[in-house]
Motif scaffolding. Structure first.
Motif, mmCIF file in Angstrom:
data_model
loop_
_atom_site.group_PDB
_atom_site.id
_atom_site.type_symbol
_atom_site.label_atom_id
_atom_site.label_comp_id
_atom_site.label_asym_id
_atom_site.label_seq_id
_atom_site.Cartn_x
_atom_site.Cartn_y
_atom_site.Cartn_z
ATOM 1 N N PRO A 94 6.043 -10.998 37.394
ATOM 2 C CA PRO A 94 6.666 -12.244 37.865
ATOM 3 C C PRO A 94 6.710 -12.300 39.389
ATOM 4 N N ARG A 95 6.696 -13.516 39.935
ATOM 5 C CA ARG A 95 6.791 -13.722 41.385
ATOM 6 C C ARG A 95 8.216 -14.103 41.766
ATOM 7 N N HIS A 96 8.504 -14.014 43.048
ATOM 8 C CA HIS A 96 9.820 -14.415 43.559
ATOM 9 C C HIS A 96 9.654 -15.484 44.643
ATOM 10 N N VAL A 97 10.457 -16.550 44.543
ATOM 11 C CA VAL A 97 10.553 -17.533 45.648
ATOM 12 C C VAL A 97 12.031 -17.743 45.953
ATOM 13 N N THR A 98 12.312 -18.257 47.155
ATOM 14 C CA THR A 98 13.723 -18.392 47.554
ATOM 15 C C THR A 98 14.286 -19.787 47.290
ATOM 16 N N SER A 99 13.439 -20.739 46.872
ATOM 17 C CA SER A 99 13.942 -22.101 46.646
ATOM 18 C C SER A 99 13.054 -22.818 45.632
ATOM 19 N N PRO A 100 13.637 -23.711 44.824
ATOM 20 C CA PRO A 100 12.816 -24.456 43.853
ATOM 21 C C PRO A 100 11.794 -25.373 44.534
ATOM 22 N N SER A 101 12.005 -25.665 45.823
ATOM 23 C CA SER A 101 11.073 -26.572 46.506
ATOM 24 C C SER A 101 9.738 -25.904 46.804
ATOM 25 N N VAL A 102 9.661 -24.594 46.655
ATOM 26 C CA VAL A 102 8.398 -23.896 46.946
ATOM 27 C C VAL A 102 7.802 -23.221 45.712
ATOM 28 N N LEU A 103 8.107 -23.768 44.520
ATOM 29 C CA LEU A 103 7.494 -23.224 43.290
ATOM 30 C C LEU A 103 5.975 -23.382 43.348
ATOM 31 N N PRO A 104 5.218 -22.369 42.912
ATOM 32 C CA PRO A 104 3.763 -22.463 42.999
ATOM 33 C C PRO A 104 3.168 -23.499 42.040
ATOM 34 N N ALA A 105 3.867 -23.823 40.940
ATOM 35 C CA ALA A 105 3.354 -24.809 39.984
ATOM 36 C C ALA A 105 4.542 -25.485 39.314
ATOM 37 N N PRO A 106 4.404 -26.739 38.870
ATOM 38 C CA PRO A 106 5.520 -27.372 38.164
ATOM 39 C C PRO A 106 5.764 -26.628 36.851
ATOM 40 N N PRO A 107 6.974 -26.131 36.631
ATOM 41 C CA PRO A 107 7.220 -25.332 35.419
ATOM 42 C C PRO A 107 7.326 -26.214 34.175
ATOM 43 N N ALA A 108 6.916 -25.667 33.032
ATOM 44 C CA ALA A 108 7.096 -26.368 31.756
ATOM 45 C C ALA A 108 8.542 -26.222 31.272
ATOM 46 N N PHE A 109 9.145 -25.082 31.591
ATOM 47 C CA PHE A 109 10.555 -24.828 31.270
ATOM 48 C C PHE A 109 11.191 -24.101 32.447
ATOM 49 N N VAL A 110 12.483 -24.336 32.652
ATOM 50 C CA VAL A 110 13.246 -23.528 33.607
ATOM 51 C C VAL A 110 14.352 -22.826 32.827
ATOM 52 N N VAL A 111 14.485 -21.523 33.046
ATOM 53 C CA VAL A 111 15.589 -20.773 32.432
ATOM 54 C C VAL A 111 16.628 -20.517 33.520
ATOM 55 N N GLU A 112 17.832 -21.016 33.311
ATOM 56 C CA GLU A 112 18.919 -20.839 34.292
ATOM 57 C C GLU A 112 19.722 -19.609 33.917
ATOM 58 N N ALA A 113 19.815 -18.653 34.848
ATOM 59 C CA ALA A 113 20.517 -17.386 34.570
ATOM 60 C C ALA A 113 21.350 -17.001 35.794
ATOM 61 N N LEU A 114 22.198 -17.935 36.217
ATOM 62 C CA LEU A 114 23.050 -17.712 37.397
ATOM 63 C C LEU A 114 24.383 -17.088 36.980
ATOM 64 N N PRO A 115 25.133 -16.538 37.929
ATOM 65 C CA PRO A 115 26.479 -16.044 37.602
ATOM 66 C C PRO A 115 27.345 -17.161 37.011
ATOM 67 N N GLU A 116 28.341 -16.767 36.216
ATOM 68 C CA GLU A 116 29.154 -17.730 35.463
ATOM 69 C C GLU A 116 30.226 -18.389 36.340
ATOM 70 N N ARG A 117 29.784 -19.086 37.394
ATOM 71 C CA ARG A 117 30.738 -19.841 38.229
ATOM 72 C C ARG A 117 30.275 -21.292 38.257
ATOM 73 N N ILE A 118 31.151 -22.185 37.844
ATOM 74 C CA ILE A 118 30.769 -23.577 37.594
ATOM 75 C C ILE A 118 30.207 -24.258 38.845
ATOM 76 N N GLU A 119 30.848 -24.035 40.018
ATOM 77 C CA GLU A 119 30.378 -24.736 41.227
ATOM 78 C C GLU A 119 28.992 -24.240 41.609
ATOM 79 N N LEU A 120 28.807 -22.926 41.530
ATOM 80 C CA LEU A 120 27.508 -22.343 41.849
ATOM 81 C C LEU A 120 26.419 -22.908 40.933
#
Lengths: 316, 316
Positions: free
Chosen positions: B67-93
Motif C-alpha cells: 500500500p502507498r501513503h499520502v497525506t491528504s485526500p486531494s492527492v490520491l493517485p486515482a479516484p477510489p472505488a471505495f474508501v474505508v474510514e478507520a480514524l480514532p473514535e472521536r466524533i469531531e475528528l
C-alpha cells in the motif's frame, strides 16, 4: 508410580460411558454400574468412538482394557478408589442410587458427581458420609473436552476436593476450581450469558440467527480458544495492560452492558429461534452438523494441544 | 473479471494499516490517507507482519504491491472505488476528515466506516452525501480475523450496503449483516455479555480470574470456533433439535439467566480483576502473551479454514 487405581462409574448414559472411556484409556480398571442391561451396548459403542480420539490426544496407554459393566454396586470386581456419579439430573434417583452405593463401598471412598443442575449440598442431604462428595463436572463429551469443574458442597472435606483434583489432573484434564456453589458452575454460566444476548439480538431483529452464529464461530471462538476474555482486554491495553484498558474503555464496556437484553424463552422468542436455526442449518440434519462438530473440534483441540506443548517446551 | 478496484483508507492507525494490507494483498491498488508522515512507517511495518499471514490464509495474489501513503485526500493517485474510514473514535475528528474526503472524491463513492463506538447515523449528520456511508466493522487485526459487520445508519442507501458486502465477500471475509444500530454491533455485544459474567464471578469469589479464563479457552472457545451458541443447543436436543432442547431445558437456562450478575467496574472490582489478571499472566508480559496469541490464532484459523474447505468440497 503406583498402578492406576480402580474406578467405578455410577450411570451408563452419555456422560457415564464417556467418563469410563477416559479412565479406561488412561489404564484405570474401570467398571460402569447401571441396572439397565442395555448399558453394556452403549458402553462398547462409546469405547469404539472414544478410543481413537483419546489416542490422537495422547491420553491412552498402549494397550488399554475396555471398561466393564455391572448392574449393581454390590457386585463390583474391586473396591474402587473413586466413584464418578453420572446419573440423570433427578434428585430422588440420585439420592437412592447414592444410598445403595454408600452401602457397598468403604466410607472413605471419594464420590465425584458430574451434576450440572443439582448442587453438591442438595445431594449431600441424606448421605451417610457427605464429606466425600465432590463436584466434578465435565464438558460433553468428557473424552474430548479438556475441562473439569471441581468444587464442594456445604459439607465436603477440602482434602477430598484436592484428591479429586489430583485424579483429574493425572488424566491430563484442565481442572477449574469452583469456590462457591452457583447454578451452572463456571462454563454453563458463561455460555448462558453469551446465549442470552444472542437470543436478545435475534428476537429484536438486530441480526439473523445464522449471522449471530457466525459472529461467534468466525469472530469470537478462535480467539477465545487461545486467550480468555479478561486477557483480551489486558492485551488491548498494550504494554500497560488491563489498568489502561479499564481507564480508557471501561466506561464504554459498561455502556454496552447496560444495553444488553433480558429476553424470556416465550412462544414469540421460541418461534424466532426455531425458524432462525432452520435457516442457519441450511438443510443439514442435527446428525450431519454433529459429525462436522466432532471432526472439526478434534482437529482444533489437537492443534491447541500441539501449541501448548510447544509453548511448554524451553525456547532455545 | 475486472481488475481489482482502487481503494483508499482514511487513517493510518492499527486498523487502517491492517485494512490496507488486506486490500493490497488481494490486488487492489491501495492508498492510506493520513496527515501524519509517521503513518508511512506504520504502514510498512504492518505490511511486513500481515503479508505472511495473508499468504498462509491464501488471501494474497502472487505478487502484491504494498500500500502507498499520502497525506491528504486531494492527492490520491486515482479516484477510489471505495474508501474505508478507520480514524480514532472521536466524533469531531471523524466529521472533519469525512468533510475533507467528500470534497475530494466523487459523490457516489461508497465510504465504509470501521467505527466500533460511534454509530453510522451519528456520523451521517453533516455529510454532503450521507446515503453512501456504510458500517464495515472488522475484528482486530483485519488481516487475520474473518468477520466484517456490515450495516447502515438512518440515511444509508440499501444498495450501498449490498455493494460493500460484495466487496468484503470478494476478499473472502465473513460478512455479518447488522440490521439495527445497537451499541457494540454483534461481536462486541456478545463479548461484553460473556465478560460481564466473568467479571461477576471473579468479583463474587466463585473462581479465580485464571480459572475463568481457562473455562473459556479450554471449555468454550474450541466449541464456539466450530459451532455457534444456538447450534450447540440445537444439537443438545438430539434428532428433534432445538424445540426439544427448549422444552426440556429452556426453564433451566432461564434459571441460570436469572442468577447472572450485573457488576460495575468500580475500584473493588478493578482491584480483583487486575490482581487476578496478574496471577493469570504468571509472569508473562502483555507482549509475550500477544505473541502466543498471534501464533496460536493463526494456527487455529488456518486449521478451521482447511476444515471449511474440506466441508465445502463434494463428498465422494
Amino acid at each position: 508410580m503406583s498402578p492406576p487405581e480402580p474406578i467405578a462409574v455410577l450411570g451408563g448414559g452419555t456422560i457415564g460411558c464417556g467418563w469410563a472411556a477416559v479412565f479406561s484409556a488412561a489404564g484405570h480398571p474401570t467398571t460402569v454400574i447401571d441396572p439397565d442391561p442395555a448399558a453394556a451396548g452403549r458402553l462398547s459403542e462409546t469405547w469404539r468412538s472414544a478410543l481413537p480420539v483419546l489416542k490422537r490426544l495422547k491420553r491412552s496407554v498402549a494397550e488399554p482394557l475396555p471398561p466393564r459393566h455391572v448392574t449393581s454396586p454390590s457386585v463390583l470386581p474391586a473396591p474402587p478408589a473413586f466413584v464418578v456419579e453420572a446419573l440423570p439430573e433427578r434428585i430422588e434417583l440420585k439420592r437412592s442410587a447414592l444410598a445403595e452405593l454408600e452401602a457397598a463401598i468403604p466410607a472413605e471412598t471419594i464420590i465425584v458427581t458430574s451434576s450440572s443442575g443439582l448442587s453438591v449440598s442438595e445431594l449431600q442431604e441424606g448421605m451417610a458420609h457427605p464429606e466425600r462428595l465432590v463436584l466434578g463436572h465435565p464438558c460433553n463429551p468428557p473424552y474430548l473436552m479438556p475441562t473439569v469443574e471441581i468444587g464442594g458442597g456445604d459439607r465436603t472435606d477440602p482434602a477430598a476436593i484436592d484428591q479429586a483434583a489430583a485424579l483429574f489432573e493425572g488424566l491430563g484434564k484442565v481442572v477449574l476450581r469452583v469456590r462457591r456453589e452457583v447454578p451452572g458452575h463456571l462454563v454453563n454460566r458463561l455460555q448462558a450469558a453469551l446465549w442470552r444476548e444472542a437470543v436478545h439480538m435475534a428476537r429484536e431483529g438486530v441480526a439473523s440467527v445464522a449471522d449471530i452464529e457466525r459472529a461467534v464461530t468466525d469472530g469470537l471462538g478462535a480467539r477465545w480458544s487461545v486467550i480468555g476474555p479478561t486477557t483480551i482486554f489486558h492485551l488491548a491495553g498494550g504494554s500497560a495492560g488491563l489498568p489502561k484498558f479499564l481507564d480508557d474503555l471501561g466506561g464504554e464496556v459498561e455502556r454496552w452492558w447496560d444495553s444488553l437484553g433480558d429476553p424470556r424463552l416465550d412462544e414469540h422468542t421460541r418461534k424466532i429461534l426455531i425458524d432462525g436455526m432452520r435457516d442457519a442449518a441450511a438443510g443439514r440434519s442435527p446428525a450431519e452438523i454433529a459429525r462436522h462438530r466432532d471432526t472439526a473440534m478434534l482437529a482444533v483441540l489437537d492443534c491447541l494441544d500441539d501449541l501448548s506443548t510447544q509453548q511448554a517446551e524451553p525456547q532455545n
